[in-house]
Design an enzyme around this catalytic site. Sequence first.
Site, mmCIF file in Angstrom:
data_model
loop_
_atom_site.group_PDB
_atom_site.id
_atom_site.type_symbol
_atom_site.label_atom_id
_atom_site.label_comp_id
_atom_site.label_asym_id
_atom_site.label_seq_id
_atom_site.Cartn_x
_atom_site.Cartn_y
_atom_site.Cartn_z
ATOM 1 N N ASP A 140 -2.479 110.634 -40.196
ATOM 2 C CA ASP A 140 -2.669 109.597 -39.187
ATOM 3 C C ASP A 140 -1.352 109.373 -38.458
ATOM 4 O O ASP A 140 -0.384 110.131 -38.637
ATOM 5 C CB ASP A 140 -3.193 108.301 -39.820
ATOM 6 C CG ASP A 140 -2.177 107.635 -40.743
ATOM 7 O OD1 ASP A 140 -1.090 108.217 -40.989
ATOM 8 O OD2 ASP A 140 -2.464 106.526 -41.224
ATOM 9 N N TYR A 142 -9.119 113.184 -40.897
ATOM 10 C CA TYR A 142 -8.322 112.183 -41.612
ATOM 11 C C TYR A 142 -9.182 111.370 -42.573
ATOM 12 O O TYR A 142 -8.839 111.211 -43.751
ATOM 13 C CB TYR A 142 -7.637 111.240 -40.623
ATOM 14 C CG TYR A 142 -7.168 109.969 -41.269
ATOM 15 C CD1 TYR A 142 -6.010 109.943 -42.038
ATOM 16 C CD2 TYR A 142 -7.913 108.790 -41.156
ATOM 17 C CE1 TYR A 142 -5.595 108.777 -42.672
ATOM 18 C CE2 TYR A 142 -7.510 107.628 -41.781
ATOM 19 C CZ TYR A 142 -6.355 107.625 -42.534
ATOM 20 O OH TYR A 142 -5.951 106.488 -43.168
ATOM 21 N N GLU A 152 -11.964 102.811 -44.251
ATOM 22 C CA GLU A 152 -11.360 103.778 -43.336
ATOM 23 C C GLU A 152 -11.986 103.710 -41.947
ATOM 24 O O GLU A 152 -11.287 103.858 -40.936
ATOM 25 C CB GLU A 152 -11.469 105.194 -43.904
ATOM 26 C CG GLU A 152 -10.633 105.434 -45.153
ATOM 27 C CD GLU A 152 -9.139 105.259 -44.901
ATOM 28 O OE1 GLU A 152 -8.707 105.415 -43.744
ATOM 29 O OE2 GLU A 152 -8.413 104.978 -45.868
#
Length: 370
Positions: free
Chosen positions: A139, A121, A38
């Site tokens: 996102d 997120y 991520e």
Amino acid sequence: MEEQYLFFRKNLLAWAAQSQRPMPWKGERDPYKIWLSEIILQQTRVEQGMPYYERFVAHYPTVQALAEAPEDQLFKLWEGLGYYSRARNLHATAKYIAFECGGKFPETWESIRALKGVGDYTAAAIASFAYDLPYAVLDGNVYRVLARFFGIETPTDTPAAKKAFTQLAQAVLDPTQPGVFNQAMMDFGATHCTPQQPQCATCPLQTQCGAFRLDKVASIPLRAKKAAKKERFFLYAVFDFQGQTLVRKRGSKDIWKGLYEFPMLELSTAPEDQQAIRDAILKHFFPSGAPKTVEIRHISTVYRQTLTHQLVSAWFSTLYLSPATDLSVFDTASLQDTQWVARQAVEESLAVPRVVAWYLAEKSPALTLF
């Protein structure tokens, strides 16, 4: 409204079951690897980030290994991804987990969110993928899917919009399988409900899609007007002295903190031509006049790198210094914090800004700068 949410969940998950998007971290349950993927994917396309993820996992298979990595080595591995604050935060967080948390990754959304470099997120992604916690990701892909399906025409990039879309994403989330649902949302936005030429004709959500019914798919989502980027003009001096060149490590008060570059002169406006570049370089580094043992052998074309709030234009001048050159002729202020290094080291072991890497790749494909 609940019926609309149920329609959305059911059809999205049915689409995901038939539309596999293979990625090396997909289905991963190790929070370290999920976090790593991520962070790499922040501001980076999946296709570009994938090989970086695989290299990082190979070099640093555990959070302990990442924590113990030398910063310069980590930066070199990161080279080309840009936004180096991500790499610095990655390193700091790895050290925190390894040395202060006993190597155990946090297991709640709040403790994950508290990690350096982790936003809402990323925390939701880790919490849902690793621990099946019911937190919705939000996102760019998710913004687009939600804005189109629900026909939302307000700009998405405002604080008010973030709050509203966060609530909406949480409302449509399937709490029984949050990780699967979050992945489906991101995949759907990335491959089906795309920014340009979305596949509306075969969309499983089409019959209740607000943007489709209003014929506004092309205009939704809306974004507020972007601020103009600051333009900067860098003249780099690439010295060649007995197989060595000068580099410096950028400090903390500007872009590219911790990266290496050649000595540089920044102009307030773009140079008019190559003669102007030549004159500026010689005057800056040799204010008393360049000796005959110094020769500018090449001036590059312009290289441009777009950053979040800045546009950098860079030119590279190759200066050959014969072995007889007296280095005391340099202006010492212009070479502050520089060091001589073997020229191969610039490519092999030092992390450099992308604009410098582009110059090196074009100028010296065989590790020969000059």
